[in-house]
Enzyme design. Structure first.
Site, PDB file in Angstrom:
ATOM      1  N   ALA A   1      -0.291   6.176   4.926  1.00 42.58           N
ATOM      2  CA  ALA A   1       0.411   5.343   5.893  1.00 42.58           C
ATOM      3  C   ALA A   1       1.535   4.556   5.223  1.00 42.58           C
ATOM      4  O   ALA A   1       2.700   4.651   5.620  1.00 42.58           O
ATOM      5  CB  ALA A   1      -0.563   4.400   6.584  1.00 42.58           C
TER       6      ALA A   1
ATOM      7  N   GLY B   1       0.831  -1.205   0.000  1.00 45.32           N
ATOM      8  CA  GLY B   1       0.000   0.000   0.000  1.00 45.32           C
ATOM      9  C   GLY B   1       0.862   1.249   0.000  1.00 45.32           C
ATOM     10  O   GLY B   1       1.891   1.312   0.656  1.00 45.32           O
TER      11      GLY B   1
ATOM     12  N   ARG C   1     -19.874  12.916  13.013  1.00 40.78           N
ATOM     13  CA  ARG C   1     -20.492  12.286  11.849  1.00 40.78           C
ATOM     14  C   ARG C   1     -21.587  11.287  12.192  1.00 40.78           C
ATOM     15  O   ARG C   1     -22.625  11.245  11.539  1.00 40.78           O
ATOM     16  CB  ARG C   1     -19.397  11.586  11.033  1.00 40.78           C
TER      17      ARG C   1
ATOM     18  N   LEU D   1      -6.251  11.479   7.918  1.00 38.90           N
ATOM     19  CA  LEU D   1      -4.970  11.883   7.339  1.00 38.90           C
ATOM     20  C   LEU D   1      -3.923  11.952   8.448  1.00 38.90           C
ATOM     21  O   LEU D   1      -2.786  11.535   8.280  1.00 38.90           O
ATOM     22  CB  LEU D   1      -5.110  13.241   6.644  1.00 38.90           C
TER      23      LEU D   1
ATOM     24  N   GLU E   1      -5.628   3.274   8.115  1.00 40.83           N
ATOM     25  CA  GLU E   1      -6.993   2.755   8.224  1.00 40.83           C
ATOM     26  C   GLU E   1      -7.016   1.238   8.357  1.00 40.83           C
ATOM     27  O   GLU E   1      -7.984   0.664   8.861  1.00 40.83           O
ATOM     28  CB  GLU E   1      -7.838   3.198   7.005  1.00 40.83           C
TER      29      GLU E   1
ATOM     30  N   SER F   1     -17.326  17.317   1.371  1.00 39.76           N
ATOM     31  CA  SER F   1     -16.502  17.446   2.579  1.00 39.76           C
ATOM     32  C   SER F   1     -17.263  17.959   3.798  1.00 39.76           C
ATOM     33  O   SER F   1     -18.119  18.831   3.710  1.00 39.76           O
ATOM     34  CB  SER F   1     -15.351  18.409   2.299  1.00 39.76           C
TER      35      SER F   1
END
Lengths: 255, 687
Positions: free
Chosen positions: B67, B63, B360, B492, B476, B307
């Site tokens: 990260a 990946g 959220r 982030l 994540e 956003s």
């Protein structure tokens, strides 16, 4: 409109070494709310349900930011809608009965992988040649140690917004990647952190650009017109300034 | 950290679904000492690998997002031999690139009372007290270094007229600590990491493998020693060996089919390690983002996020009257026709202290409640308004005032205010118009919640090491920092914290004992066996020769997940969902059609391998959601709510991390007790 029927002419090519050709398909039931890629999804589903092989095309975020999607649509990179990636192009810009031609990016430096997919590794190598600031993790001073004028930071951002999709190359009759290269050079040259290496960076990146087989820039500016992020050719002018100052002032020879 | 013996809560449902519960608390290997000193002390006393030894140690990173990319660049700088793998055609395509709003850091540049402790506290509270204190405090500590690092790389953050860095606010907090680069913060931070990574590639410290997908993990003598990859260009199955393996492979939101994740985001790398014995922690904790563009039709392939930063200025509302909502749905009226008094700004009404900037999970549930009551405003009934008119007028008046213009000229004020909004959110508004064909400067946006992020992930200890020695998980892909709900602009932060400032240190605790280990042999029997397993798996998929497309199975799985394991869940639905998923999986292996062959560029095969893994992970998510008989953060169980419909946590029984051993469909639950020494567990209130 919710029920358009389109004639699609798509490029079929098994791999880099085989010869490609157009294949024609008819697709009914296209809704104006579909994105262009969703329309291709529906076509592929139809093809798979007939037990055949779908068209390979690249895509990922479908939000216009990752730079993965490509496609020449009716002769335009990312289609006729300005400032739009293929994934954000919606079918409301097409009409019932239209014939749509869909091709991969065409450039010697972007060999076809399969159907509508090309290999853009050359872009990575251009960045590897110098598209960075030479610092290691942990060496940074406080983020507010150097004030940067708001407009100047915004100018750097305008260059940094490049998504590396390759539309500039596809749009250019010379298949030049100068807009891509210039965007990175200009982004970093406008910031104090990147200015230190600006001249050498321009030299190294241009040398790699040429080595990859991209064509020279002859100020046609089709790249700017078809860039989905509206990157200005003014950045190429800045690259030229850095490049010339490098060739005049630096000890490194430019070939 | 060994917790006290706990009494497992076995009720009829957990018995029904047959899971095994282990009674020993997992050890998070948290260092001793006061919270604020743990990391500094630990970092200064942990074992190191000398430069000459680093050159002889190989690390695989899978990946290249924030990260993985940051870790690869940093480990390369330190002198390790690094091999990096991405399934994308370039490391710059990783999905971190799509993050819009910003990145948090406890810089307190705004002098508004921010501090490392406050960022730590907000994150613990925002996560509904289901994360590990020590990890979160470390995250808050290194947050400040991330901003410095990014600025030094040339990341063009937004600035004030004085030339210093600008900030804005995000949900769940009352300070301005979010740094941003227009609506493209993720892109700019990822390009920063990508550029650092590219520099290491050019220096020869890092070898980059584009278009290589990890399809298995190789364990040798109990340690993670390599991976099997499929070269997506030609289908070749390759064996790659190293002393340690690091995953930075993102989340699993695409198990829901429709999500804000990129189309190719998948859980397979992580799930393959679970199949080899790694524990999956809290898989039921999924974040549903309140502000996404609503679904428009059956062909929909993904959902687009607007956003959270928009909630700084946008006001969320629905009509007060059912008949008004009905008229809007049927196209007889628009939002503009509804008088101010007939609008319900429900977030401002229900949560006056935080208003439109509640976290959220809270905002998403409130939208669902409004739509369930019949007040939705799109033809499907699943949308609420996000309205910028008040902000446009407010900003317009302020600009008119500062320029000495007529403040009571509404038309002028509107024009000036629109310019301000355009500068702040221009690209988001443009994106909205491209997708919906409606102009959001004139008509209020329509939004609805969608799957966005997964807080759950591979279980890791304080060193970010999974229960398999030598296997690490970052960003994540791990579970560690966000508890049951992640605050905006913290993904982030965590990705870069893990990649730049945590893993490069903590991986030393494992590698310091490996300096005498010679290069790992990729021809060893364990590698050959894993390669064969992969080939068998691929052959099995081609051999089905069924009638249904991979995509159609993925869609069906997504619907089951959304209906029964989405915004609200209940025991009955979860039990049903588990059965439906098992049946769907059987059908998949009976009737899926994968065209083409393995030895070519084959996107359908790529998808088939990923969907096969989603069909197992989805099941585990239902099991986890069923086990957790409480509501917390993104996990809302209908049986556990207050009279006002808020989440009802049950700290006495569920203050633990659920780490699941898959065990080929007979999951075993390992628990890590969460011990709160610094924060008092309270009912989260944003009122």
């Amino acid at each position: 409109m919710d029920n358009m029927t389109l004639t699609l002419k798509l490029w079929r090519q098994k791999n880099a070494n085989s010869k490609g050709a157009f294949e024609t398909h008819t697709l009914a039931g296209v809704s104006e709310h579909m994105s262009f890629l969703e329309m291709l999804d529906v076509l592929n589903e139809q093809i798979i349900n007939e037990g055949k092989e779908p068209f390979a095309f690249e895509h990922d975020c479908r939000e216009g930011i990752c730079g993965t999607c490509s496609l020449m649509i009716n002769g335009y990179a990312h289609g006729p809608q300005q400032g739009t990636t293929t994934c954000q192009l919606h079918m409301r810009h097409f009409n019932d009965g239209d014939t749509v031609t869909i091709e991969p990016w065409r450039s010697q430096a972007f060999p076809v992988v399969k159907d509508l997919v090309v290999n853009r590794d050359a872009f990575d190598r251009i960045i590897q040649a110098g598209g960075y600031v030479s610092i290691n993790t942990g060496q940074a001073q406080d983020g507010n140690a150097i004030a940067i004028e708001k407009e100047q930071a915004a100018g750097a951002f305008d260059a940094a917004t490049c998504i590396g999709c390759g539309a500039c190359v596809a749009a250019c009759p010379n298949a030049s990647a100068m807009l891509f290269t210039a965007a990175k050079v200009s982004h970093l040259a406008q910031l104090p952190q990147g200015e230190v290496e600006a001249a050498k960076r321009a030299q190294k990146m241009v040398a790699q650009h040429d080595q990859e087989g991209f064509g020279r820039c002859s100020n046609i500016t089709a790249c700017e017109a078809e860039c989905p992020k509206g990157i200005s050719v003014a950045h190429i002018a800045r690259l030229n300034r850095e490049y010339i100052s490098a060739s005049l002032g630096s000890e490194t020879q430019v070939n | 950290m060994t917790g006290p013996e706990f009494k497992p809560a076995i009720d009829e449902y957990t018995l029904y679904i047959r899971i095994t519960i282990k009674n020993m608390s997992l050890n998070g290997n948290v260092p001793p000492g006061p919270l604020g000193d743990k990391w500094t002390k630990y970092r200064s006393s942990m074992p190191l690998v000398a430069p000459n030894n680093k050159r002889r140690i190989e690390v695989i990173i899978v990946g290249t997002g924030l990260a993985g990319g940051a870790a690869a660049a940093t480990l390369g700088e330190l002198g390790y031999k690094v091999k990096v793998f991405t399934f994308h055609d370039s490391p710059r395509r990783a999905h971190s690139i799509a993050a819009q709003g910003g990145i948090n850091a406890a810089k307190n540049y705004q002098n508004d009372g921010d501090s490392i402790y406050r960022l730590f506290y907000d994150t613990i509270k925002g996560g509904d007290y289901r994360s590990r204190e020590s990890n979160v405090h470390r995250l808050a500590e290194v947050s400040v270094n991330i901003i410095d690092q990014a600025v030094a790389q040339g990341v063009p953050f937004a600035r004030e007229y004085g030339g210093l860095l600008a900030n804005r606010s995000f949900g769940g907090v009352q300070v301005s600590r979010t740094f941003y680069a227009r609506g493209q913060t993720g892109q700019q931070l990822l390009l920063g990491a990508y550029q650092s990574l590219s520099r290491q590639v050019s220096l020869g410290n890092v070898t980059m493998y584009n278009r290589h997908e990890m399809v298995d993990l190789v364990i040798k003598d109990g340690k993670a020693r390599g991976i099997i990859t499929r070269n997506l260009l030609n289908g070749e199955i390759e064996r790659h060996a190293a002393h340690a393996v690091v995953l930075g492979t993102g989340g699993y939101g695409n198990v829901f089919y429709l999500s804000t994740n990129a189309m190719n985001s998948n859980s397979s790398a992580a799930w393959r390690t679970v199949k080899r014995g790694a524990y999956m922690a809290n898989p039921c904790y999924c974040q549903i983002h309140p502000t996404c563009i609503p679904v428009s039709g059956e062909y929909q392939s993904k959902l687009t996020l607007m956003s959270e930063s928009l909630r700084n200025d946008g006001r969320v509302w629905v009509p007060k009257k059912l008949e008004d909502a009905k008229a809007i749905r049927e196209g007889r009226m628009t939002g503009l026709d509804i008088a101010e008094d007939d609008r319900d700004y429900y977030l401002e009404r229900r949560y006056p202290a935080f208003g439109n900037l509640v976290p959220r999970d809270v905002a998403s549930r409130a939208a669902k409640v409004a739509c369930d009551e019949g007040l939705g405003v799109s033809p499907s009934g699943l949308a609420v308004f996000l309205d910028f008119n008040a902000a446009i007028m407010r900003y317009g008046k302020s600009v008119a005032h500062s320029r000495g213009l007529n403040e009571s000229d509404d038309k002028l004020v509107k024009k000036l205010g629109t310019e301000v909004i355009e500068e702040k959110y221009g690209n988001l508004f443009e994106m909205y118009e491209k997708i919906t064909g409606e102009n959001p400067y004139v008509r209020p946006m329509k939004i609805y919640p969608a799957i966005h992020y997964t807080m759950g992930g591979l279980w890791v200890d304080y060193n970010l090491q999974t229960n398999i020695p030598g296997l690490f998980a970052t960003g994540e892909a791990n579970f560690s920092d966000h508890g049951a709900n992640r605050l905006g602009a913290s993904a982030l932060m965590q990705g870069l914290a893990d990649g730049y400032f945590v893993l490069p240190y903590t991986i030393g605790t494992f590698l310091a004992n490996e300096i005498r280990t010679p290069m790992i042999d990729a021809d060893a029997p364990e590698f050959m066996q894993a390669e064969k397993d992969v080939k068998d798996r691929i052959d099995r998929l081609f051999a089905v020769k069924g009638k249904q497309s991979v995509e159609s199975f993925h869609r069906r799985l997504g619907k089951i997940m959304w209906d029964y394991c989405g915004m609200s869940r209940n025991a009955e639905g979860l039990i049903k969902a588990r059965k439906l998923i098992q049946e769907l999986r059987d059908e998949f292996y009976r009737d899926v059609f994968v065209p083409g062959s393995n030895d070519e560029y084959n996107q359908e095969l790529e998808k088939a391998l990923r969907v096969a893994d989603f069909l197992e992970l989805g099941e585990l998510m239902t099991v986890d959601a069923l086990d957790r008989n409480e509501s917390c953060g993104g996990h809302f169980r209908e049986e556990y709510q207050t009279e006002e419909g808020e989440a009802l946590r049950r700290d006495d029984e569920y203050a633990y991390v659920s780490a699941w051993e898959w065990n080929e469909g007979n999951p075993t639950l390992h628990k890590e007790d969460l011990i709160f020494e610094n924060v008092e567990l309270k009912t989260r209130s944003y009122k």
